[in-house]
Design a protein around this motif. Structure first.
Motif, PDB file in Angstrom:
ATOM      1  N   PRO A  85      72.318  60.651 -35.063  1.00 12.01           N
ATOM      2  CA  PRO A  85      71.247  61.011 -35.994  1.00 12.01           C
ATOM      3  C   PRO A  85      70.433  59.785 -36.388  1.00 12.01           C
ATOM      4  O   PRO A  85      71.004  58.723 -36.674  1.00 12.01           O
ATOM      5  N   THR A  86      69.109  59.908 -36.391  1.00  9.18           N
ATOM      6  CA  THR A  86      68.244  58.781 -36.769  1.00  9.18           C
ATOM      7  C   THR A  86      67.047  59.290 -37.570  1.00  9.18           C
ATOM      8  O   THR A  86      66.767  60.484 -37.590  1.00  9.18           O
ATOM      9  N   VAL A 111      73.637  45.501 -34.856  1.00  7.83           N
ATOM     10  CA  VAL A 111      72.855  44.734 -33.887  1.00  7.83           C
ATOM     11  C   VAL A 111      71.869  43.856 -34.664  1.00  7.83           C
ATOM     12  O   VAL A 111      71.198  44.329 -35.587  1.00  7.83           O
ATOM     13  N   LEU A 161      73.775  52.644 -30.317  1.00  2.69           N
ATOM     14  CA  LEU A 161      74.540  53.876 -30.566  1.00  2.69           C
ATOM     15  C   LEU A 161      74.286  54.879 -29.433  1.00  2.69           C
ATOM     16  O   LEU A 161      75.209  55.537 -28.946  1.00  2.69           O
TER      17      LEU A 161
HETATM   18  P1  AMP Z   1      68.353  55.200 -39.530  1.00  2.00           P
HETATM   19  O1  AMP Z   1      67.316  55.607 -38.525  1.00  2.00           O
HETATM   20  O2  AMP Z   1      67.991  53.974 -40.287  1.00  2.00           O
HETATM   21  O3  AMP Z   1      68.767  56.354 -40.411  1.00  2.00           O
HETATM   22  O4  AMP Z   1      69.653  54.802 -38.712  1.00  2.00           O
HETATM   23  C1  AMP Z   1      70.253  55.695 -37.801  1.00  2.00           C
HETATM   24  C2  AMP Z   1      71.581  55.141 -37.372  1.00  2.00           C
HETATM   25  O5  AMP Z   1      71.399  53.880 -36.731  1.00  2.00           O
HETATM   26  C3  AMP Z   1      72.536  54.901 -38.554  1.00  2.00           C
HETATM   27  O6  AMP Z   1      73.849  55.289 -38.192  1.00  2.00           O
HETATM   28  C4  AMP Z   1      72.431  53.411 -38.757  1.00  2.00           C
HETATM   29  O7  AMP Z   1      73.573  52.842 -39.351  1.00  2.00           O
HETATM   30  C5  AMP Z   1      72.253  52.924 -37.334  1.00  2.00           C
HETATM   31  N1  AMP Z   1      71.637  51.598 -37.325  1.00  2.00           N
HETATM   32  C6  AMP Z   1      70.500  51.207 -37.942  1.00  2.00           C
HETATM   33  N2  AMP Z   1      70.281  49.885 -37.759  1.00  2.00           N
HETATM   34  C7  AMP Z   1      71.316  49.425 -37.018  1.00  2.00           C
HETATM   35  C8  AMP Z   1      71.678  48.137 -36.513  1.00  2.00           C
HETATM   36  N3  AMP Z   1      70.942  47.052 -36.718  1.00  2.00           N
HETATM   37  N4  AMP Z   1      72.813  48.045 -35.785  1.00  2.00           N
HETATM   38  C9  AMP Z   1      73.593  49.127 -35.563  1.00  2.00           C
HETATM   39  N5  AMP Z   1      73.312  50.358 -36.014  1.00  2.00           N
HETATM   40  C10 AMP Z   1      72.185  50.522 -36.732  1.00  2.00           C
END
Ligand code: AMP
Length: 279
Positions: A28-29, A176, A40
């Protein structure tokens, strides 16, 4: 790659795949995809027959004064990145379909949702838990992929999955970072060049905590005070919180005796950034 906007259609398609024995990895993002998200997706691709990515800027997790309207929405680029990463299905619902008129059921993960980021962002984790619960019901994945970057979110979702018996395995992938150490985040786009420089203080602060702890420091009040000193040397940087916790349940530690999670939230100008390190 299929782009699906309708939850019912996606659910029927994925249930059919599950019935035929296919494993489903779900990421999910909120879009504005960067290498953090892609790590991921890559892991989901390695582990599963089918990879589903949702792109949904969830209004329920934004406070009234937060950045919902200005959150970046580079959809075309996001879809290109998904295609390149061999995503099978992108779920792209709109707010009206996720929160139709009359919607009033929310998931509140008590105790864990009101501390740390939840203290500054009331209702944020209620929104997160609710949307993830909905997405899990729609996608019914075998494995859910989350990032360690959002440590509190990962703990809360693990708790919810366990408490509400969602039949899914949760995998949390390492943060990351850019070469500089800055954790990748869609919100880094808000930073001016000078602020980007200031933002390096988050990683430096976490590294200082690591050096102190690895060097034998145990008293968390003293560790936090040293970290604060370092951050406060910078102009236009304001600390929201610094915490040393048990990484499983986010309980603050008085003394470090084994593994711990050091997490912080800092305002760089108007942008609030979070980062953390497992030690
Ligand atoms: P978001 O789009 O910000 O809701 O993030 C979606 C997913 O990506 C979430 O599980 C975040 O924890 C993961 N995520 C965001 N930034 C990073 C990063 N720099 N490294 C690893 N996972 C990330």
């Amino acid at each position: 790659m299929k782009i699906i906007r309708d939850p019912g259609r996606l659910n029927r398609l994925l249930k059919a795949l599950s019935r035929s024995g296919k494993s489903i990895g779900f990421v999910p993002t909120m879009g504005a995809l960067h290498p953090g998200h892609l790590s991921l997706i890559k892991q989901a691709r390695r582990d599963n027959d089918t990879v589903v990515v949702s792109i949904f800027i969830n209004p329920a997790q934004f406070g009234p004064k937060e950045d919902l309207n200005k959150y970046p929405r580079p959809l075309k680029n996001d879809l290109a990145l998904c295609r390149k990463a061999r995503v099978d299905l992108v779920f792209l619902p709109d707010s009206e379909i996720m929160y139709p008129e009359g919607f009033c059921t929310f998931v509140h993960v008590e105790k864990l949702a009101n501390i740390l980021c939840g203290a500054t962002r009331p209702g944020h984790f209620r929104g997160v838990a609710t949307v993830v619960a909905k997405l899990l019901n729609i996608v019914v994945p075998s494995v859910l992929y989350l990032g360690q970057k959002d440590a509190q979110q990962a703990v809360i979702i693990r708790r919810m999955v366990s408490d509400l018996n969602f039949p899914v395995k949760v995998k949390v992938m390492p943060t990351v970072r850019e070469k500089s150490g800055l954790a990748m985040s869609s919100r880094n786009a808000y930073l001016s060049e000078q602020e980007r420089g200031n933002a390096l203080v988050l990683f430096r602060a976490l590294n200082l905590a690591k050096v102190l702890i690895r060097g034998g420091a145990k008293d968390t009040v003293r560790i936090i005070s040293r970290v604060k000193q370092l951050i406060n040397k910078h102009k236009n940087v304001k600390i929201d919180y610094i915490a040393v916790m048990d990484s499983m349940n986010l309980k603050p530690l008085k003394r470090v005796t084994g593994n711990c999670l050091v997490a912080l939230a800092v305002y760089i100008g108007k942008t609030r950034l979070i980062d953390n390190i497992l030690i």
